[in-house]
Design an enzyme around this catalytic site. Structure first.
Site, PDB file in Angstrom:
ATOM      1  N   GLU A  21       0.778  -1.250  -0.046  1.00  0.00           N
ATOM      2  CA  GLU A  21      -0.165   0.063   0.016  1.00  0.00           C
ATOM      3  C   GLU A  21       1.045   1.137  -0.037  1.00  0.00           C
ATOM      4  OE1 GLU A  21      -2.698  -0.574  -0.939  1.00  0.00           O
ATOM      5  OE2 GLU A  21      -3.135  -2.716  -0.179  1.00  0.00           O
TER       6      GLU A  21
ATOM      7  N   TYR B   1      -2.034  -7.529 -11.309  1.00  0.00           N
ATOM      8  CA  TYR B   1      -1.063  -7.416 -10.315  1.00  0.00           C
ATOM      9  C   TYR B   1       0.319  -8.032 -10.632  1.00  0.00           C
ATOM     10  CZ  TYR B   1      -4.847  -5.718  -7.210  1.00  0.00           C
ATOM     11  OH  TYR B   1      -5.886  -4.855  -6.845  1.00  0.00           O
TER      12      TYR B   1
END
Length: 550
Positions: free
Chosen positions: A339, A413
């Site tokens: 993150e 991803y």
């Protein structure tokens, strides 16, 4: 961060399920999808300069009320525009120059008409007042909405996550990633026995007569809509600094009070090494003016700019296990690293259309590889990214459908990260590769971008011809497959691809235990070799399929 049932996909892939599919079949989009995803003249006619979001959260009633001021510059002459707010929330009124404006609604879009034409170049503002019960997320952050829960001590713990779902699910805004506010004041009123944290820096806390306190946070850098957030609870706070590339970076940590003793050493182990690694590879942290915050959240995580959401239960890996299956993934906290990596890719560099969300997720997933490499060894990073392939499906492209607010396959991803790793092999110069990553963050600093812009930049800086490479990896489901056969000391090989004329070089074993660069095309080529057919292999750092032809 918004994974598309990724853990389920991992388990299906490990089980060898032939039923695992994603984004397959026929796609039907509605008028509501177009109103949300398409940049019509009613949206492009104005450029957002500043928001003042002022919202009160009634936790007991799960109710929000307040206003948002839009300050904008007209990009053309117009008298009508669109903003966005979910239809379950009521628009109380829209104020402009002291008078109410007429408005109409269609699905989650709101249209307002001005009393006179707004002239190109003029700076104007209007304020939307609204209220209602926002959508409550069933399983944040996989689906969007508010999270109303309690900590272990029974205190309220509230937040919101809305990537993809839409910031307009809880506040009035131009809900399109292409137009970021240059700055925003976030005012959130909460019961005064609780704390509230949002993006940016805290300007003031104002106690109100109704038992609430208003927290005023100011974000001085451009910010995309889905990153605007709030956290409400019984928090402990401590601060630190980091000597970074742009001077002293403030670090602020907010965990639930009941978890602060475990949170401090856990976060200390990763945050400064993460910043050192990412500033080395990507360039300076993009938001020194707003600082870096890590905030304990009642969901797994989200890249909320300058206020990163953390909910990994203070465990290494991903809820206690390596995300990619590599043992190196157990050495660090996946959520802290991933993150925070989004501060560079996703927050600093933001895709204009969510269909290009691979730009956020591929580079950020690769940030985990670079963190491994920075803190352990280069082989650790390679093992980490190669291990991720076991969970990839290659069933649909990682670019989504444009203009309808639809992202591509969850392969964005780690298929995306493996694509970047392959580009690194083609460049074959880690310092040049590092400068490419740093150059991306400098060239597109605080900007929104398209896939084509990123493709063009990488091709230009690397000096490689990558148009067919990007078409295969981004716009088709399958990866390139290297077909080969070894007969009487001759190695024959070719690419099987969707893209005609695909000609990526690749390293293979022409000699025992030695990788040599070959130049396959879609046509068969032959070279001499002393490798046995059963010993032939491609360098695993290239993300390709390999198939022996009988």
């Amino acid at each position: 961060m918004k994974r598309i049932l990724f853990l389920l996909l991992v388990s299906m892939c490990f089980a060898g399920s032939s039923e695992a599919q994603l984004l397959s079949g026929k796609h039907v989009f509605s008028k509501a999808d177009s109103l949300r995803g398409l940049l019509t003249p009613l949206r492009t006619c104005y450029d957002i300069n500043y928001y003042h979001l002022d919202v009160k959260v009634d936790i007991d009633q799960k109710f929000i009320s307040g206003s948002n001021e839009f300050r904008f510059t007209a990009t053309q002459n117009f008298s009508r525009l669109q903003f966005d707010l979910f239809s379950n929330l009521k628009v109380e009124k829209v104020m402009y120059n002291g008078a109410e404006l007429p408005f109409s609604r269609e699905f989650n879009a709101v249209f307002i008409t001005f009393p006179a034409e707004i002239k190109k170049g003029s700076k104007q503002s209007f304020t939307v007042f609204y209220s209602g019960n926002p959508v409550i997320a069933r399983n944040a952050p996989w689906d969007g909405g508010f999270i109303f829960t309690k900590d272990r001590s029974g205190n309220p713990w509230v937040s919101v996550a809305c990537q993809g779902f839409g910031a307009s699910s809880w506040w009035p805004t131009k809900d399109h990633q292409s137009d970021e506010a240059d700055s925003i004041l976030i005012s959130v009123s909460v019961p005064k026995n609780l704390q509230e944290i949002s993006n940016g820096r805290l300007r003031s806390i104002v106690e109100r007569a109704d038992g609430y306190a208003t927290y005023n946070w100011f974000v001085s850098n451009p910010i995309n809509n889905y990153n605007v957030t709030l956290y409400i609870g019984k928090y402990a706070h401590w601060a630190d600094t980091y000597a970074g590339e742009n001077g002293k970076l403030t670090l602020d940590y907010w965990s639930l009070k009941e978890d602060s003793t475990v949170a401090r050493p856990h976060w200390d182990a990763d945050v400064k090494p993460m910043l050192k690694s990412f500033e080395h590879w990507f360039g300076q942290y993009p938001f020194y003016e707003d600082g870096y915050k890590l905030v304990h959240a009642p969901f797994l995580g989200m890249e909320h700019q300058s206020a990163v959401a953390y909910g990994n239960k203070f465990k290494k890996g991903y809820l206690g296990r390596s995300y990619t299956g590599s043992t190196w993934g157990n050495q660090f906290d996946y959520i802290t690293i991933h993150e925070s990596g989004h501060e560079w890719f996703g927050n600093n560099i933001t895709s204009k259309d969510i269909a290009d969300m691979w730009i956020h997720e591929a580079f950020t997933s690769y940030s985990e590889v670079l963190f491994c490499e920075s803190n352990y060894e280069k082989e650790a990073g390679s093992d980490y990214i190669i291990s991720s392939r076991r969970a990839l499906l290659n069933k649909s492209p990682i670019i989504g459908y444009y203009d309808v607010n639809t992202e591509g396959s969850s392969d964005m991803y780690y298929k995306g990260a493996n694509m970047i790793h392959t580009i690194r092999q083609l460049i074959n110069d880690d310092e040049k590769f590092r400068n490419l990553l740093r150059g991306l963050n400098k060239t597109y600093y605080h900007k929104t971008v398209t896939t084509r812009e990123i493709e063009s930049y990488i091709s230009k800086v690397s000096g490689l011809k990558l148009d067919k490479f990007f078409d295969q990896y981004l716009r088709h489901a399958k990866i390139p497959v290297l077909e080969y056969k070894v007969v009487n000391g001759l190695l024959s090989y070719r690419w099987i691809t969707d893209v005609k004329g695909f000609d990526m070089p690749v390293k293979v074993t022409v000699k025992d235990e030695t990788y040599t660069l070959i130049y396959p095309t879609n046509d068969w080529k032959t070279i001499k070799t002393n490798i046995r057919e059963d010993a032939f292999k491609a360098d695993p750092n290239f993300y390709i399929g390999v198939k022996k032809v009988i």
